[in-house]
Design an enzyme around this catalytic site. Structure first.
Site, PDB file in Angstrom:
ATOM      1  N   GLY A 241       5.914  -5.026  -3.144  1.00  0.00           N
ATOM      2  CA  GLY A 241       7.216  -4.410  -3.414  1.00  0.00           C
ATOM      3  C   GLY A 241       7.431  -3.224  -2.518  1.00  0.00           C
TER       4      GLY A 241
ATOM      5  CE  LYS B  53       4.160   4.099  -2.808  1.00  0.00           C
ATOM      6  NZ  LYS B  53       5.008   4.110  -3.941  1.00  0.00           N
TER       7      LYS B  53
ATOM      8  CG  ASP C 195       9.404   9.454  -9.309  1.00  0.00           C
ATOM      9  OD1 ASP C 195      10.445   9.506  -9.971  1.00  0.00           O
ATOM     10  OD2 ASP C 195       9.244   8.699  -8.343  1.00  0.00           O
TER      11      ASP C 195
END
Ligand SMILES: Nc1ncnc2c1ncn2[C@@H]1O[C@H](COP(=O)(O)OP(=O)(O)OP(=O)(O)O)[C@@H](O)[C@H]1O
Length: 767
Positions: free
Chosen positions: A480, A499, A596
């Protein structure tokens, strides 16, 4: 009669529409056909004849028809890719634009010509391709606008609908803001697949301001200026005549004038002016028009007029009344009637007076959407990956999958230098200062021996992973993509998630490695069952990334609640809430702030186990990139989780040297936790009916999420509402919340009075 199979299409805003798949397939096919029929070269020829106009019209009606059938995000991206390849963009160009969040027509229409040009420059599009891209976008936008002007309210074309995604130079969003009526009209959607509906009573006022072309008869040299339409140099005023619009300042060749449309776009300043007006008028009572929106029932009830008072604990567990002051469906009308009661009694005054409320300005937010990649993207990614792997003799398995620009590799020697230890003392200080945001975070927060100290290098070496040792999945490497990078599937002594961070927001390449290390250090010291396990990091050739454990479920809480649309029972909700509390309060004890916390960043390994990711990364600088002073690129629904004090801290214009970062605190994480909990209980996002700007504005006014009819105990409601307290210090700590959640009895026994007479006391006690 043949019955049609009907599928449910879930829009990104959570609404569901029913669309016959054959209708959708036909619409897509129509577009492909019409694109096949013609070529963009014909469309963009200098001689703009009647036939070219017809072609344009055909293309546009095919695009429009398709937007009416309701597409899901993946389909929107595919259509976008079809359009771009028709325009002449290579697969790499398309990828670049997608990384820059131009994933659908909505996004394409939302940015200005200038921004699109700078994106094209950064993507190194060649001159001709760039010209075609810009020109075709203007054409498409004009058609869109024409259609808006000519369509009735109910049949308005679906389009970028709200100030959520702000158009600074074009008028596509503007219909949702009535210039004459100056009312904020709530949008039904933030995606381009659903039409913005105005209230039936008030007809939509269409923004249709003609350009004010001015042609000077003097000999003018426009320096490096290029025509906004054809992107060719403007040249001398007399030799190659060009004209300038007095309102929007567009400069175009006289022969291109006919093709830029009759309607003048709004520049960022115009748009700001509009917002300024909205806010000023609000103070002057402009929104007090009682006809516009009926006042919320709750507004007339004293019990709901004050947000900061403790909740009435006598409220019934199944009461349908909101337990917080109600923001009526959207702040799409009578905002003053909403906020007035709060103002009169508000206990909390925001400490920061330098906010947009005071200056009557809202920051511009552009919504970028991290999403699961489409099949085409996966294919593309896989091809790139395999090609590079074969070029390098299969050595650099990862290179093909990692997007980075050449500048990075040129500057990589800096990174190597910076890699010779932890970040500098100056950077650590800066980072700590940034983390405290003027509130409570302290310098001693960091374990100095791990970041900088005698053991620093050894400590970093232990967690350094060589990129070559990671084997990326050949079939579908990409899991993603988010706002700050993307996540790849790989193998490093077991399945891992990699990531890859985008560090472009740090313009000084020599500082990137240092900054990245500071961000990674938040992960380095964490070991918790509900936190994605950090395995190591890499900094090779200007690529920055982190290797972590792969979450098996690969499904986020967001997907479960809003895509699969599963309703969680109370026990599961409680279990997940407890785990999030544990994980985030663990981070807090380690002096790490999540910053976040959203349902997207909570991964579900199973129904009984969650893992949180993406912490410690978010900063105003990251959000401001690449727009700088023009506004912020944020993830969709980011504002929904934003604590009011953070919402107030966003500056209208970001200046790297002057602006402080967000004043993140543990309490802002608590607010975000409250929003996630709210989401699990209700299946809806807090402030889900608002556009991002409305949400920001509402939060700045002390409005708290409306808690609809949820089945939970008064204690839980009270706890939840406390998380939304406007004053950060009044919010409970996550440890407290966890303790209260744990202390609650597993099953609530309902003490109903029996409908028949019973002997309440025991026999013995009676006598
Ligand atoms: N450790 C992991 N294991 C499996 N999947 C992961 C892992 N970490 C992230 N993902 C998935 O990778 C995708 C991208 O994640 P990322 O955190 O970069 O963006 P996001 O949170 O979806 O978007 P944004 O933060 O920009 O709103 C998401 O679908 C997420 O579920």
């Amino acid at each position: 009669m043949r019955s049609k199979t009907v599928t449910r299409t879930t829009y990104s805003n959570g609404s569901v529409n029913t669309v016959a798949p054959d209708v959708k397939a036909k619409a897509v096919q129509d577009l492909k056909d019409v694109l096949k029929l013609t070529t963009i070269n014909r469309l963009l020829t200098a001689s703009y004849d009647e036939e070219s106009k017809n072609i344009e019209r055909k293309i546009f009606s095919a695009v429009y028809q398709m937007t009416k059938v309701g597409l899901i995000d993946r389909e929107k991206r595919e259509i976008n890719a079809i359009w771009f390849s028709f325009v002449g963009l290579s697969a790499q160009n398309i990828r670049h634009l997608e990384i820059c969040s131009i994933t659908d027509f909505n996004a394409l229409f939302s940015i200005t010509n200038q921004e699109l040009r700078s994106l094209a420059d950064r993507g190194r599009l060649d001159v001709e391709t760039k010209r075609k891209l810009l020109q075709s976008t203007v054409i498409l936008q004009n058609h869109w606008n024409d259609l808006y002007s000519s369509t009735s309210t109910d049949d308005a074309p679906p389009g970028p609908s709200t100030p959520a995604i702000v158009t600074s130079n074009h008028q596509f969003n503007v219909p949702s803001l009535s210039v004459t009526g100056v009312k904020m009209i709530q949008s039904s959607s933030m995606g381009f697949a659903t039409a913005p509906k105005s209230p039936k009573t008030a007809s939509r006022s269409i923004h249709n301001i003609p350009h004010k072309w001015h042609r000077s008869t003097k000999l003018r040299w426009s320096g490096d200026g290029v025509c906004h339409f054809c992107q060719r140099p403007l040249g001398f005023g007399i030799l190659n005549a060009w004209e300038k619009c007095r309102s929007c300042k567009w400069k175009v060749h006289t022969q291109c004038k006919g093709r830029v449309g009759d309607s003048c776009g709004l520049t960022p300043d115009h748009l700001r002016f509009l917002f300024d007006k909205l806010i000023q008028e609000n103070n002057g009572g402009m929104w007090k028009d009682p006809q516009s929106v009926p006042a919320s029932r709750s507004m007339n009830e004293p019990a709901f007029q004050f947000p900061d008072t403790a909740i009435d604990s006598s409220s019934s567990t199944n009461s349908s009344a909101p337990s917080t002051p109600a923001l009526p469906l959207g702040i799409n009308g009578n905002v003053s009637s909403l906020t007035a009661p709060y103002r009169s009694e508000r206990k909390f005054l925001f400490p920061d007076t330098e906010n947009y409320s005071v200056h009557n300005r809202l920051p511009i937010l552009v919504i970028s959407e991290g999403d699961h990649p489409s099949t085409t993207e996966i294919q593309q990614e896989t091809e790139n990956h395999n090609k590079l792997a074969s070029l390098s003799g299969g050595n650099i398995e990862s290179e093909g999958t990692i997007v980075g620009n050449q500048e990075d590799s040129v500057e990589s020697h800096h990174d190597v230098e910076a890699d010779q230890g932890g970040p500098s003392q100056e950077a650590v200080d800066k980072f700590n200062k940034r983390a405290d945001g003027g509130f409570t975070w302290e310098r001693h927060a960091w374990n100095m021996s791990t970041i900088r100290g005698p053991n620093a290098q050894a400590s970093w070496n232990e967690v350094t992973i060589q990129l070559e040792t990671i084997e990326f999945d050949k079939q579908a490497p990409i899991i993603g993509r988010g706002r700050f990078g993307k996540v790849l599937r790989g193998f490093h002594y077991g399945d891992v998630a990699v990531k890859v961070y985008n560090m472009d927001h740090i313009s000084d390449h020599s500082k990137r490695a240092e900054e990245f290390k500071l961000e990674v250090s938040a992960y380095k010291n964490t070991r918790h069952d509900n936190i994605a396990l950090f395995l190591g990091y890499f900094m090779n050739d200007g690529k920055y990334g982190m290797v972590m454990s792969l979450s098996r479920g690969s499904q986020s809480l967001y997907t479960l609640l809003h895509v699969v649309r599963e309703k969680l029972d109370m026990a599961t909700t409680r279990k997940i809430a407890q785990q999030i509390c544990q994980a985030v309060s663990y981070l807090h004890t380690k002096k790490i702030l999540h910053k976040d916390l959203r349902s997207k960043n909570i991964l579900l390994e199973s129904k009984n186990k969650v893992v949180i990711t993406d912490f410690g990364i978010l900063s105003m600088k990251r959000l401001a990139y690449p727009r700088g002073k023009l506004g912020y690129y944020t993830s969709r629904f980011w504002t929904n989780y934003l604590a009011p004090e953070l919402a107030m801290a966003i500056k209208t214009e970001y200046d790297e040297y002057e602006c402080e970062d967000f004043p993140f605190t543990e309490s802002s994480d608590v607010y975000a936790f409250g929003c996630v909990w709210f989401e699990m209980l209700t299946g809806m996002l807090a402030f889900c009916h608002e556009t991002p700007h409305q949400t920001l504005f509402a939060k700045s006014q002390g409005v708290r999420p409306v808690l609809p009819n949820v089945k939970c105990t008064p204690e839980l409601k009270e706890l939840l509402v406390a998380c939304f307290h406007t004053a950060p210090h009044e919010r409970p700590s996550l440890t407290d919340i966890h303790a209260k959640l744990t202390a609650l009895p597993k099953k609530q026994r309902v003490n109903r009075s029996p409908s028949f007479p019973v002997m309440m006391k025991s026999y013995e006690s009676t006598f």
